[in-house]
Each structure stands twice: as C-alpha cells, then as structure tokens.
Write an enzyme that holds these catalytic residues in place. Sequence first.
Site, PDB file in Angstrom:
ATOM      1  N   GLU A   1     -19.486  -2.352  10.540  1.00 18.30           N
ATOM      2  CA  GLU A   1     -20.386  -1.523  11.338  1.00 18.30           C
ATOM      3  C   GLU A   1     -21.423  -2.365  12.075  1.00 18.30           C
ATOM      4  O   GLU A   1     -21.811  -2.045  13.206  1.00 18.30           O
ATOM      5  CB  GLU A   1     -21.063  -0.475  10.454  1.00 18.30           C
ATOM      6  CG  GLU A   1     -20.150   0.661  10.016  1.00 18.30           C
ATOM      7  CD  GLU A   1     -19.188   0.268   8.915  1.00 18.30           C
ATOM      8  OE1 GLU A   1     -18.217   1.023   8.677  1.00 18.30           O
ATOM      9  OE2 GLU A   1     -19.383  -0.803   8.279  1.00 18.30           O
TER      10      GLU A   1
ATOM     11  N   LYS B   1       0.846  -1.195   0.000  1.00 17.42           N
ATOM     12  CA  LYS B   1       0.000   0.000   0.000  1.00 17.42           C
ATOM     13  C   LYS B   1       0.880   1.243   0.000  1.00 17.42           C
ATOM     14  O   LYS B   1       1.821   1.346   0.788  1.00 17.42           O
ATOM     15  CB  LYS B   1      -0.920  -0.005   1.224  1.00 17.42           C
ATOM     16  CG  LYS B   1      -1.984   1.072   1.220  1.00 17.42           C
ATOM     17  CD  LYS B   1      -2.971   0.894   2.365  1.00 17.42           C
ATOM     18  CE  LYS B   1      -4.116   1.902   2.282  1.00 17.42           C
ATOM     19  NZ  LYS B   1      -5.138   1.686   3.329  1.00 17.42           N
TER      20      LYS B   1
ATOM     21  N   ARG C   1     -25.056   0.707   7.119  1.00 15.12           N
ATOM     22  CA  ARG C   1     -24.714  -0.710   7.028  1.00 15.12           C
ATOM     23  C   ARG C   1     -25.153  -1.481   8.268  1.00 15.12           C
ATOM     24  O   ARG C   1     -25.248  -2.708   8.250  1.00 15.12           O
ATOM     25  CB  ARG C   1     -23.203  -0.860   6.822  1.00 15.12           C
ATOM     26  CG  ARG C   1     -22.730  -0.375   5.468  1.00 15.12           C
ATOM     27  CD  ARG C   1     -21.254  -0.016   5.437  1.00 15.12           C
ATOM     28  NE  ARG C   1     -20.371  -0.995   6.040  1.00 15.12           N
ATOM     29  CZ  ARG C   1     -19.901  -2.094   5.438  1.00 15.12           C
ATOM     30  NH1 ARG C   1     -20.253  -2.352   4.196  1.00 15.12           N
ATOM     31  NH2 ARG C   1     -19.094  -2.912   6.063  1.00 15.12           N
TER      32      ARG C   1
END
Length: 579
Positions: free
Chosen positions: A336, A250, A364
């Site tokens: 979530e 990343k 969500r």
Amino acid sequence: MNQHPDFLLNKINGPKDLKKLNLDQMNQLAKEIRTLILEKDAAEGGHLGPDLGIVEATIAYHYVFDAPKDKIIWDVSHQTYPHKMLTGRALAWLDPDHYQDVTPYSNPDESPYDYYAVGHTSTSISLATGMAKARDLMGKHENIMALIGDGSMTGGMAYEGLNNAAIEKHNLVVVVNDNQMSIDKNVGGLVTALKKLRDSNGETKENPFTAMGFDYRYVADGNNIKDMIDAFKAVKDVDHPILLHINTLKGKGYQPAIDNEEAHHWVMPFDLKTDKPTSPAPEGPTANSVALDEVIKHINSGENIMAINAAIPGVFGLDKIKNEYPDHYTDVGIAEQESVGFAAGAAKEGATPVLFENSTFLQRAFDQLSHDVAANDLPVVMMVAGGGISGTSKTHLGIFDQVMISNLPNWIYLAPTTLNEEKAMMEWAIKQRKHPVAIKMPTKAVPEGKQVEANYDEIKYQVKKGKDVAILALGDFYSLGEKVADKLGATLVNPVSANILDMNTLDQLAADHEVIVTFEDNSLDGGFGEKVASYLGAKTKVLNFGQKRVYTDQIPLEQIYKDNHLTVDQIVEDIKNVL
C-alpha cells in the site's frame, strides 16, 4: 455434532499427539484437514487457497519443532486453519456447532501457540527478528521462524525484515512459501528472481538471499510431508540465519481452487458440488461498477488516467481494466505504501491516478498519504472500499479511514449517499487538479438516486427540513438517518464530506434546532461528529453516534450496533432524553 467421529484428527489435542504418528497417518491427516477446510469454508466462507496449500508444511513443522516454546510467526496468518486444528482447536472444524469458536487469523487470546493478532501482510520477518534479538539478550535458545508467502514478499516491510534478519547472530529461519500467487497473480521483479531459483532447483547464482548473507535451502515439493520433515530437521537448532524456500501448490486438493486461484483465495459460502456461491450476486449497478464505468469512460475519452491497486483487484472488479486497458492499470503488489507513492509520482508527472484502496489496508500507507500526497498537495483520486463498522476480525476493521484521511491537511474526503452521488464525486475529483480527493465507497446497498451536479468546489449540505432535531447522516448511514428522522419528524442532512464543514448551514441548523445529531459508519474519535461538535461549541447540544474507539473481534454486527447505541430505537430514546 461432530461430522467425522472416525477422523484421526479427533485424537490430536496438540503437537505431542502428532509426533506419535507415522508417515502414512500424517498423509491421512492431511486429507482430513483439507476435507474440513472445504466443508467449513463452503458453509461459512473464509480463506481457502492459502490454507489448502500449506497443510503438509504445517504438519511437518509441528512434528519437528517443539511449539509453543519454539515459535512460528505466520505472515498475514490467513493460512493458519491447519495450524489451529493441530494445536487443540480442531473442534471448530469438526463440529458445525463450534464453527464460531475460533477467529480466522492467529490470536494469542485464543491459544498459547499463537503469538500475535496478525491479519496484514509482510510483517512476520520483522516480528521474528525482534523476538530472536530479545531471545539472545535473555540467554534463551528456542527456534524462531517466520513463514511468509511470495505474495507477501512484494511488500516493502518484508525487505526491511530480511535486511535485519540476515545479521542475526543466532537461530532464525525465514520460510518463503512460494506458490507463485498473491491474492491475484504475483507482480514485479521478485517473480523473476523466484522463478530462476525454482527452475534451477535452488542452484542459480542469481540468488538474492545468498547475496544478503543467508544460508539458503530449497525444497522442490513443499507439499511432500517427508521432504518437509527432512528440511525442518536440517534447520532446527542451527545457530545462524537461514532462508528456506519451499515450492507449494495454492489450493491443493480442490481443483477449482487450482484452476482459478484468485477467486478461491477467499470465498463466500459456496456449494461444494458445483463450486457456485450460495448467495446470488447483486443485480444492477453497484458502488464498484459505478467506479469502474467512470474510469473506463475517461480512458475511452483519451485521458491519461490510470487505475492503481495493491494486489486486490478482485475486491473492486478491476480485472476488466487490467485485461482490456493494460496501459492504464498498475498492480504494485501487496504494498500500500508503494501504491500511494506511485500515485503521487503519477500525479506529479501530469497523469490522473485513481487509487483503489481497502480501508483496513490503507492504514499501512499513512505516511505516504501525509508526506508524499498531502504535503505536496497532489491531485490523487482515491476510492476507499470497506470503510464502515463490521463484525470482522480486529485485524481487518474498516473504521479508521476517516480518522486517517480526514485529519490530514489538503485531503478532501467525500461520502456519497447514492450511486449517482458517487459518480458525480468521481467526475469532479478526476477533473479538479488542486487537491487530493478521497471518496468513501458505499459498503451497504444504497439507491441509485437522482442525477447530481458534479461540483464540489464548495461543500454545501443537502437539507430536508423538519423540526427540533437536525440529523447529519454521513454516507452509508444516511439510510439510518432517514429512519430516525421519520420517527422524530426531524430535519435530515446529507453532509457530503467527512471533513469539510458547511459552516453556514451548521450555523443555521444550530439556530433552528434544539439538538444536532451526527451519524457516521466509523470510529467516533477523530471523526466527522467530533468536528461538528467542536465547531458548534456552546451554540447548541450535539450528539455523536458511531463506534467507540475499541477493537472488536468477530463480534456480530448487530451486537456492535447495540453496544454503540446505533439501533433506531436506542437513537430515538437518546435524542428524546436531551430534548
């Protein structure tokens, strides 16, 4: 003006052009793509680390597969800048005058190479599985692939998708892009499982994917174009479900993004020479600092309080609690649903959970807000950030939190107009043990305000008297209410709560004024204003101001305000028209 007319990318109008390049040219293309990502993000802001890390895999995908007939579904799609450049949209990075031409997430309105408007996590495998089943039903044979990051694999829907993907009868490839990061550091047992796979070059017997029935393949260097081309060629047209695990870096190509991955997941505009933001950080207390100070105060007083979030500590500045009070902090991953369920369990056991949620991601967890928290009437405290009208992508709007929370039984939704009011609301919410309480954190710069008594056992509106018109301005829109009230000499009301009405005050306001006006920084349908209008019924005229029930997509905020009659002059004119 095209800043790089000599770039090879200028000759790539689609994947067919990419297929003509040799390996050296593709490596050159990767460097160009990284240069453009950095330049545009420095100027505009945007996702940085995810896009820098996926460049080689994207080039290899479009070199091997035949999009748009072959389909790739990008999880979250916050890593699609290279994909967009290779599918006819490079000008939106090459030329600053065209920076606004494309949206930051995949968008089928923009290109046939994008299949969904996606901006939330863990959904790609489910979407791909449904597409594969429909393909089989219709007798077609294209390749279908879901690309999902290890961070997104901490979300429960990813496993629901894997469960069904494993029994697909024909072609389906799940690529797990493993860069050992979510937005923050990755969490949970998945970290252990993926590390064992990486450390053994994919050979460990403790392989959760083979246990589910997948044909598992591993690529040790997912940033090597040749290795990725070979891996994709090997899985193309294979007639069974495959899981391709690739190890990537990343932030590759920009050292600050490698050294500090969390801060460079998504960036505000910054100086490429110094890596410093070009906009100064706000001075003095903020909605975030007030919330953190309040939690830390209760930790230091020996209370069993815990801060909980779903993979976005940086949004709230929670690193201080994570680092200094680890026993009072839990990051559940990009999940979530788990965060709300976790908070419900903590409250039931007698702790005081303070949930930190972002409005756009909170949807969500709607079932948990209703079934686990509200139906059990558990004293969960929830701080909601980012709730308000914005010019962001339609996948990241924050205009639905009031509609969700306010219409569930037992939830009390409070909306502060000052920082001291936020503090008082938190103090009361943490101490009371009767109901779940959510607090809509200010998203705009609000004043610190005077000290407020921390008692919301009964909602009582705060009224500054005027005449003819009564303006009820909720939360962040109180400042808008002040401007309109000043122009009209109107009564100005802070209604304190998005869903609990002060009926006595409403009755008095209706009796004393010709028209009642409500302002809310949220969707109108199912919102605060409709509750006021429904209660007052035929007693008086009520005007509601907020956002229409539509998805806006990268529309400037000023334009949204204008379209919804939310400028001061428009509001004043509308009110005068009914007087």
